[in-house]
Write a protein that holds these residues in place. Sequence first.
Motif, mmCIF file in Angstrom:
data_model
loop_
_atom_site.group_PDB
_atom_site.id
_atom_site.type_symbol
_atom_site.label_atom_id
_atom_site.label_comp_id
_atom_site.label_asym_id
_atom_site.label_seq_id
_atom_site.Cartn_x
_atom_site.Cartn_y
_atom_site.Cartn_z
ATOM 1 N N GLU A 58 -14.714 8.265 -30.375
ATOM 2 C CA GLU A 58 -13.762 8.009 -30.997
ATOM 3 C C GLU A 58 -12.580 7.216 -30.202
ATOM 4 O O GLU A 58 -11.768 6.349 -30.835
ATOM 5 N N VAL A 59 -12.578 7.760 -29.021
ATOM 6 C CA VAL A 59 -11.406 7.151 -27.970
ATOM 7 C C VAL A 59 -11.855 5.508 -28.024
ATOM 8 O O VAL A 59 -10.945 4.606 -27.978
ATOM 9 N N VAL A 60 -13.230 5.196 -27.589
ATOM 10 C CA VAL A 60 -13.536 3.848 -27.484
ATOM 11 C C VAL A 60 -13.521 3.036 -28.887
ATOM 12 O O VAL A 60 -12.796 1.810 -28.908
ATOM 13 N N ALA A 61 -13.732 3.700 -29.974
ATOM 14 C CA ALA A 61 -13.607 2.921 -31.343
ATOM 15 C C ALA A 61 -11.830 2.881 -31.583
ATOM 16 O O ALA A 61 -11.680 1.672 -32.428
ATOM 17 N N GLN A 62 -11.262 3.598 -31.430
ATOM 18 C CA GLN A 62 -9.759 3.559 -32.040
ATOM 19 C C GLN A 62 -8.569 3.442 -31.065
ATOM 20 O O GLN A 62 -7.585 2.984 -31.454
ATOM 21 N N HIS A 63 -9.011 3.481 -29.665
ATOM 22 C CA HIS A 63 -7.949 3.379 -28.677
ATOM 23 C C HIS A 63 -7.137 1.874 -28.708
ATOM 24 O O HIS A 63 -8.197 0.905 -28.730
ATOM 25 N N ASP A 64 -5.898 1.741 -28.599
ATOM 26 C CA ASP A 64 -5.610 0.448 -28.307
ATOM 27 C C ASP A 64 -5.969 -0.419 -27.238
ATOM 28 O O ASP A 64 -6.132 -1.689 -27.365
ATOM 29 N N ASP A 65 -6.558 0.350 -26.203
ATOM 30 C CA ASP A 65 -7.025 -0.615 -24.957
ATOM 31 C C ASP A 65 -8.696 -0.392 -24.903
ATOM 32 O O ASP A 65 -9.185 -0.652 -23.873
ATOM 33 N N SER A 66 -9.079 -0.336 -26.004
ATOM 34 C CA SER A 66 -10.594 -0.309 -26.286
ATOM 35 C C SER A 66 -11.048 -1.546 -25.680
ATOM 36 O O SER A 66 -12.231 -1.657 -25.109
ATOM 37 N N TYR A 67 -10.595 -2.775 -25.694
ATOM 38 C CA TYR A 67 -11.251 -4.116 -25.353
ATOM 39 C C TYR A 67 -11.191 -3.791 -23.613
ATOM 40 O O TYR A 67 -12.189 -4.346 -23.158
ATOM 41 N N ALA A 177 -3.193 -1.565 -15.268
ATOM 42 C CA ALA A 177 -2.037 -0.906 -14.643
ATOM 43 C C ALA A 177 -0.907 -1.091 -15.563
ATOM 44 O O ALA A 177 -0.091 -0.030 -15.647
ATOM 45 N N LYS A 178 -0.653 -2.257 -16.505
ATOM 46 C CA LYS A 178 0.296 -2.069 -17.247
ATOM 47 C C LYS A 178 0.241 -0.889 -18.232
ATOM 48 O O LYS A 178 1.338 -0.971 -19.069
ATOM 49 N N SER A 179 -0.815 -0.331 -18.678
ATOM 50 C CA SER A 179 -0.980 0.647 -19.523
ATOM 51 C C SER A 179 0.047 1.964 -19.309
ATOM 52 O O SER A 179 -0.269 2.905 -19.949
ATOM 53 N N GLY A 180 0.420 2.030 -17.882
ATOM 54 C CA GLY A 180 1.189 3.214 -17.390
ATOM 55 C C GLY A 180 0.449 4.489 -17.469
ATOM 56 O O GLY A 180 -0.653 4.671 -16.658
ATOM 57 N N SER A 181 0.950 5.532 -18.206
ATOM 58 C CA SER A 181 0.401 6.907 -18.292
ATOM 59 C C SER A 181 -0.683 6.846 -18.843
ATOM 60 O O SER A 181 -1.641 7.876 -18.834
ATOM 61 N N ALA A 182 -1.121 5.896 -19.548
ATOM 62 C CA ALA A 182 -2.562 5.855 -20.377
ATOM 63 C C ALA A 182 -3.751 5.173 -19.395
ATOM 64 O O ALA A 182 -4.884 5.446 -19.723
ATOM 65 N N PHE A 183 -3.322 4.905 -18.147
ATOM 66 C CA PHE A 183 -4.561 4.216 -17.481
ATOM 67 C C PHE A 183 -5.456 5.409 -17.017
ATOM 68 O O PHE A 183 -6.402 4.882 -16.883
ATOM 69 N N PRO A 184 -5.386 6.696 -16.898
ATOM 70 C CA PRO A 184 -6.464 7.625 -16.446
ATOM 71 C C PRO A 184 -7.419 7.693 -17.439
ATOM 72 O O PRO A 184 -8.565 7.653 -17.036
ATOM 73 N N LEU A 185 -7.155 7.497 -18.743
ATOM 74 C CA LEU A 185 -8.227 7.715 -19.795
ATOM 75 C C LEU A 185 -8.899 6.126 -20.106
ATOM 76 O O LEU A 185 -10.217 6.237 -20.045
ATOM 77 N N THR A 186 -8.200 5.159 -19.807
ATOM 78 C CA THR A 186 -8.760 3.796 -19.638
ATOM 79 C C THR A 186 -9.795 3.592 -18.504
ATOM 80 O O THR A 186 -10.806 3.064 -18.559
ATOM 81 N N LEU A 187 -9.440 4.393 -17.369
ATOM 82 C CA LEU A 187 -10.371 4.249 -16.064
ATOM 83 C C LEU A 187 -11.571 5.066 -16.207
ATOM 84 O O LEU A 187 -12.745 4.563 -15.897
ATOM 85 N N PHE A 188 -11.449 6.209 -16.718
ATOM 86 C CA PHE A 188 -12.497 7.163 -17.067
ATOM 87 C C PHE A 188 -13.343 6.548 -18.090
ATOM 88 O O PHE A 188 -14.587 6.667 -17.745
ATOM 89 N N VAL A 189 -12.949 6.244 -19.091
ATOM 90 C CA VAL A 189 -13.921 5.716 -20.062
ATOM 91 C C VAL A 189 -14.620 4.338 -19.625
ATOM 92 O O VAL A 189 -15.817 4.066 -19.713
#
Length: 295
Positions: A58-67, A177-189
Amino acid sequence: MHNLAIAVLCSVLVSVFLKVARRQNIQIAQAIAFNYLMAIGLSYYFLKPNFAGQSLGEVVAQHDDSYLFLALGILLPTVFIVMSKAVESAGIVRSDAAQRLSLFLPILASFTIFNEVLSGSRAVSLVLAFTALLCLLWKKDEQQQNIGESAVGKGWLNLLLVWLGYGVIDILFKQMAKSGSAFPLTLFVSFCLAACVIFIYLLIKQTRWHGKSMLAGLLLGVLNFMNILFYIKAHQSYSDNPTLVFAGMNIGVICLGTLTGAWLFKEKINKANAIGVGLGIISIICLFYLDKLVG
Protein backbone atom coordinates in the motif's frame (compact mmCIF):
# COMPACT_ATOMS: atom_id res chain seq x y z
CA MET A 1 30.30 19.06 7.28
CA HIS A 2 30.74 16.02 9.53
CA ASN A 3 27.86 14.21 7.79
CA LEU A 4 29.61 14.57 4.43
CA ALA A 5 32.95 13.48 5.92
CA ILE A 6 31.38 10.31 7.37
CA ALA A 7 29.67 9.59 4.02
CA VAL A 8 32.99 9.97 2.17
CA LEU A 9 34.78 7.69 4.65
CA CYS A 10 32.10 4.99 4.44
CA SER A 11 32.07 5.14 0.64
CA VAL A 12 35.84 4.60 0.52
CA LEU A 13 35.52 1.73 3.02
CA VAL A 14 32.93 0.15 0.72
CA SER A 15 35.45 0.35 -2.14
CA VAL A 16 38.19 -1.16 0.05
CA PHE A 17 35.80 -3.93 1.09
CA LEU A 18 34.94 -4.77 -2.52
CA LYS A 19 38.61 -4.84 -3.52
CA VAL A 20 39.53 -7.16 -0.65
CA ALA A 21 36.41 -9.28 -1.26
CA ARG A 22 37.43 -10.03 -4.85
CA ARG A 23 40.83 -11.23 -3.61
CA GLN A 24 39.08 -13.48 -1.09
CA ASN A 25 36.91 -15.07 -3.80
CA ILE A 26 33.73 -13.58 -2.37
CA GLN A 27 30.81 -13.57 -4.81
CA ILE A 28 30.16 -9.84 -5.08
CA ALA A 29 26.59 -10.16 -6.37
CA GLN A 30 25.65 -12.34 -3.39
CA ALA A 31 27.33 -9.89 -1.01
CA ILE A 32 25.37 -7.02 -2.57
CA ALA A 33 22.11 -8.95 -2.14
CA PHE A 34 22.71 -9.60 1.56
CA ASN A 35 23.96 -6.05 1.95
CA TYR A 36 20.40 -4.92 1.25
CA LEU A 37 19.02 -7.26 3.91
CA MET A 38 21.31 -5.68 6.49
CA ALA A 39 20.43 -2.19 5.23
CA ILE A 40 16.72 -3.00 5.59
CA GLY A 41 17.25 -4.13 9.19
CA LEU A 42 19.37 -1.10 10.12
CA SER A 43 17.00 1.41 8.54
CA TYR A 44 14.03 -0.19 10.31
CA TYR A 45 15.80 -0.26 13.70
CA PHE A 46 17.49 3.16 13.66
CA LEU A 47 15.22 5.27 11.44
CA LYS A 48 11.88 3.76 12.54
CA PRO A 49 9.95 4.38 9.31
CA ASN A 50 6.29 5.30 9.87
CA PHE A 51 3.97 3.09 7.81
CA ALA A 52 0.85 4.77 9.23
CA GLY A 53 -0.91 1.42 9.41
CA GLN A 54 -0.32 0.57 5.75
CA SER A 55 1.26 -2.55 4.30
CA LEU A 56 4.44 -2.33 2.23
CA GLY A 57 2.40 -2.77 -0.97
CA GLU A 58 0.00 0.00 0.00
CA VAL A 59 2.89 2.35 0.76
CA VAL A 60 4.44 1.73 -2.66
CA ALA A 61 1.10 2.19 -4.43
CA GLN A 62 -0.20 5.23 -2.55
CA HIS A 63 2.75 7.22 -1.17
CA ASP A 64 3.57 10.60 -2.73
CA ASP A 65 7.22 9.53 -3.16
CA SER A 66 6.41 6.20 -4.79
CA TYR A 67 8.43 7.18 -7.87
CA LEU A 68 11.51 7.43 -5.60
CA PHE A 69 10.85 3.95 -4.18
CA LEU A 70 10.55 2.42 -7.60
CA ALA A 71 13.40 4.32 -9.26
CA LEU A 72 15.94 3.68 -6.50
CA GLY A 73 14.72 0.13 -5.91
CA ILE A 74 15.43 -0.69 -9.54
CA LEU A 75 18.50 1.50 -10.14
CA LEU A 76 20.58 0.63 -7.04
CA PRO A 77 21.05 -3.07 -7.90
CA THR A 78 20.79 -2.61 -11.68
CA VAL A 79 23.61 -0.06 -11.89
CA PHE A 80 25.79 -2.42 -9.86
CA ILE A 81 25.15 -5.21 -12.38
CA VAL A 82 25.82 -2.86 -15.31
CA MET A 83 29.00 -1.63 -13.62
CA SER A 84 30.31 -5.20 -13.34
CA LYS A 85 29.58 -5.75 -17.04
CA ALA A 86 31.29 -2.47 -17.93
CA VAL A 87 34.42 -3.56 -16.05
CA GLU A 88 34.43 -6.81 -18.04
CA SER A 89 33.87 -5.20 -21.44
CA ALA A 90 35.61 -1.82 -21.15
CA GLY A 91 38.01 -2.22 -18.21
CA ILE A 92 38.33 -0.75 -14.74
CA VAL A 93 39.82 2.60 -15.81
CA ARG A 94 37.02 3.54 -18.20
CA SER A 95 34.32 2.22 -15.86
CA ASP A 96 35.65 4.19 -12.90
CA ALA A 97 35.90 7.30 -15.07
CA ALA A 98 32.29 6.89 -16.23
CA GLN A 99 31.12 6.62 -12.61
CA ARG A 100 33.04 9.68 -11.44
CA LEU A 101 32.21 11.83 -14.47
CA SER A 102 28.52 11.23 -13.71
CA LEU A 103 29.05 14.17 -11.32
CA PHE A 104 28.17 16.38 -14.30
CA LEU A 105 24.51 15.28 -14.15
CA PRO A 106 23.73 16.17 -10.51
CA ILE A 107 25.67 19.42 -10.84
CA LEU A 108 23.51 20.29 -13.84
CA ALA A 109 20.41 19.30 -11.85
CA SER A 110 21.46 21.65 -9.03
CA PHE A 111 20.91 24.66 -11.26
CA THR A 112 17.98 23.36 -13.33
CA ILE A 113 15.91 21.21 -10.96
CA PHE A 114 16.92 22.39 -7.48
CA ASN A 115 17.20 26.09 -8.39
CA GLU A 116 20.63 26.78 -6.93
CA VAL A 117 22.13 30.11 -7.99
CA LEU A 118 25.55 29.88 -9.65
CA SER A 119 27.73 32.51 -8.01
CA GLY A 120 31.16 33.46 -9.28
CA SER A 121 32.92 31.83 -6.33
CA ARG A 122 30.89 28.64 -6.74
CA ALA A 123 31.81 28.55 -10.46
CA VAL A 124 35.52 28.82 -9.57
CA SER A 125 35.12 25.99 -7.04
CA LEU A 126 33.42 23.75 -9.62
CA VAL A 127 36.11 24.41 -12.24
CA LEU A 128 38.72 23.38 -9.67
CA ALA A 129 36.66 20.31 -8.75
CA PHE A 130 36.31 19.07 -12.35
CA THR A 131 39.99 19.80 -13.06
CA ALA A 132 40.90 17.77 -9.97
CA LEU A 133 38.59 14.97 -11.10
CA LEU A 134 40.23 14.74 -14.52
CA CYS A 135 43.70 14.71 -12.95
CA LEU A 136 42.71 12.01 -10.46
CA LEU A 137 41.29 9.85 -13.23
CA TRP A 138 44.39 10.20 -15.40
CA LYS A 139 46.07 6.82 -15.65
CA LYS A 140 48.07 4.99 -18.25
CA ASP A 141 45.65 2.71 -20.00
CA GLU A 142 47.55 -0.42 -18.97
CA GLN A 143 44.38 -2.09 -17.73
CA GLN A 144 42.96 -2.02 -21.21
CA GLN A 145 45.79 -3.85 -22.97
CA ASN A 146 44.23 -7.27 -22.49
CA ILE A 147 40.82 -6.18 -23.71
CA GLY A 148 40.07 -6.63 -27.38
CA GLU A 149 38.90 -3.68 -29.43
CA SER A 150 35.58 -5.36 -30.16
CA ALA A 151 34.94 -5.85 -26.44
CA VAL A 152 35.76 -2.20 -25.74
CA GLY A 153 33.41 -1.18 -28.54
CA LYS A 154 30.56 -3.16 -27.02
CA GLY A 155 31.42 -1.71 -23.64
CA TRP A 156 30.58 1.88 -24.55
CA LEU A 157 26.87 1.25 -24.04
CA ASN A 158 27.60 -0.12 -20.56
CA LEU A 159 29.80 2.90 -19.83
CA LEU A 160 27.00 5.24 -20.90
CA LEU A 161 24.56 3.41 -18.64
CA VAL A 162 27.01 3.58 -15.72
CA TRP A 163 27.43 7.34 -16.26
CA LEU A 164 23.69 7.90 -16.52
CA GLY A 165 22.77 5.51 -13.68
CA TYR A 166 25.09 6.92 -11.04
CA GLY A 167 24.17 10.48 -11.99
CA VAL A 168 20.45 9.80 -11.68
CA ILE A 169 20.91 7.99 -8.34
CA ASP A 170 22.68 11.06 -6.91
CA ILE A 171 19.78 13.26 -8.04
CA LEU A 172 17.24 10.88 -6.51
CA PHE A 173 19.06 10.89 -3.16
CA LYS A 174 18.91 14.70 -3.15
CA GLN A 175 15.20 14.49 -3.91
CA MET A 176 14.81 12.01 -1.05
CA ALA A 177 16.59 14.41 1.30
CA LYS A 178 13.96 17.06 0.44
CA SER A 179 11.22 14.79 1.84
CA GLY A 180 12.40 15.70 5.36
CA SER A 181 10.92 13.53 8.08
CA ALA A 182 9.44 11.16 5.47
CA PHE A 183 12.85 10.03 4.18
CA PRO A 184 13.21 7.04 6.61
CA LEU A 185 10.18 5.38 5.03
CA THR A 186 11.38 6.22 1.52
CA LEU A 187 14.85 4.78 2.21
CA PHE A 188 13.46 1.66 3.88
CA VAL A 189 11.11 0.82 1.02
CA SER A 190 13.85 1.55 -1.55
CA PHE A 191 16.11 -1.00 0.15
CA CYS A 192 13.26 -3.54 0.20
CA LEU A 193 12.63 -3.15 -3.53
CA ALA A 194 16.38 -3.23 -4.31
CA ALA A 195 16.68 -6.50 -2.39
CA CYS A 196 13.77 -7.99 -4.34
CA VAL A 197 15.31 -6.98 -7.68
CA ILE A 198 18.76 -8.44 -7.04
CA PHE A 199 17.48 -11.64 -5.41
CA ILE A 200 15.22 -12.23 -8.43
CA TYR A 201 18.24 -11.63 -10.70
CA LEU A 202 20.36 -14.13 -8.76
CA LEU A 203 17.59 -16.74 -8.69
CA ILE A 204 17.12 -16.41 -12.46
CA LYS A 205 20.87 -16.97 -12.87
CA GLN A 206 20.55 -20.05 -10.62
CA THR A 207 23.27 -18.79 -8.32
CA ARG A 208 24.97 -21.26 -6.01
CA TRP A 209 24.98 -19.62 -2.60
CA HIS A 210 28.16 -19.30 -0.52
CA GLY A 211 28.03 -18.68 3.22
CA LYS A 212 31.22 -16.61 3.16
CA SER A 213 29.76 -14.27 0.55
CA MET A 214 26.49 -13.89 2.43
CA LEU A 215 28.26 -13.03 5.70
CA ALA A 216 30.50 -10.54 3.88
CA GLY A 217 27.35 -8.93 2.50
CA LEU A 218 26.10 -8.22 6.00
CA LEU A 219 29.29 -6.26 6.76
CA LEU A 220 28.97 -4.46 3.45
CA GLY A 221 25.39 -3.56 4.39
CA VAL A 222 26.56 -1.71 7.51
CA LEU A 223 29.00 0.40 5.50
CA ASN A 224 26.58 1.00 2.65
CA PHE A 225 23.75 2.00 4.99
CA MET A 226 25.97 4.53 6.77
CA ASN A 227 27.26 5.86 3.45
CA ILE A 228 23.76 6.52 2.09
CA LEU A 229 22.30 7.74 5.41
CA PHE A 230 24.98 10.36 6.03
CA TYR A 231 24.99 11.39 2.36
CA ILE A 232 21.28 12.18 2.64
CA LYS A 233 21.86 13.95 5.97
CA ALA A 234 24.56 16.05 4.30
CA HIS A 235 22.04 17.12 1.66
CA GLN A 236 19.62 18.04 4.42
CA SER A 237 22.31 20.06 6.21
CA TYR A 238 23.16 21.98 3.02
CA SER A 239 19.69 21.96 1.47
CA ASP A 240 20.30 25.20 -0.46
CA ASN A 241 23.71 24.15 -1.79
CA PRO A 242 23.40 20.77 -3.53
CA THR A 243 26.54 21.37 -5.61
CA LEU A 244 28.56 21.48 -2.40
CA VAL A 245 27.40 17.99 -1.45
CA PHE A 246 27.49 16.50 -4.96
CA ALA A 247 31.00 17.76 -5.70
CA GLY A 248 32.32 17.40 -2.15
CA MET A 249 31.22 13.77 -2.03
CA ASN A 250 32.63 12.76 -5.41
CA ILE A 251 35.93 14.64 -5.10
CA GLY A 252 36.33 13.62 -1.46
CA VAL A 253 35.81 9.94 -2.27
CA ILE A 254 38.24 9.83 -5.16
CA CYS A 255 40.91 11.87 -3.28
CA LEU A 256 40.70 9.69 -0.17
CA GLY A 257 40.34 6.58 -2.34
CA THR A 258 43.50 7.45 -4.27
CA LEU A 259 45.50 7.95 -1.06
CA THR A 260 44.03 4.80 0.49
CA GLY A 261 44.87 2.76 -2.60
CA ALA A 262 48.46 3.96 -2.49
CA TRP A 263 48.77 3.23 1.24
CA LEU A 264 46.95 -0.10 1.54
CA PHE A 265 47.36 -1.63 -1.91
CA LYS A 266 50.59 0.05 -3.07
CA GLU A 267 48.84 1.52 -6.11
CA LYS A 268 50.99 3.97 -8.04
CA ILE A 269 50.13 7.67 -8.01
CA ASN A 270 51.42 9.54 -11.04
CA LYS A 271 52.12 13.28 -11.14
CA ALA A 272 48.68 14.10 -12.52
CA ASN A 273 47.03 12.11 -9.69
CA ALA A 274 49.12 13.95 -7.08
CA ILE A 275 48.12 17.30 -8.59
CA GLY A 276 44.53 16.09 -8.59
CA VAL A 277 44.62 15.29 -4.87
CA GLY A 278 45.94 18.79 -4.15
CA LEU A 279 43.38 20.47 -6.40
CA GLY A 280 40.65 18.28 -4.95
CA ILE A 281 41.42 19.41 -1.40
CA ILE A 282 41.54 23.04 -2.52
CA SER A 283 38.24 22.71 -4.39
CA ILE A 284 36.48 21.21 -1.34
CA ILE A 285 37.79 24.05 0.86
CA CYS A 286 36.59 26.56 -1.73
CA LEU A 287 33.17 24.90 -1.96
CA PHE A 288 32.68 25.28 1.77
CA TYR A 289 34.35 28.61 2.48
CA LEU A 290 34.94 30.72 -0.64
CA ASP A 291 31.40 32.14 -0.71
CA LYS A 292 31.78 33.24 2.92
CA LEU A 293 35.16 34.84 2.28
CA VAL A 294 33.95 36.67 -0.83
CA GLY A 295 30.73 37.67 0.92
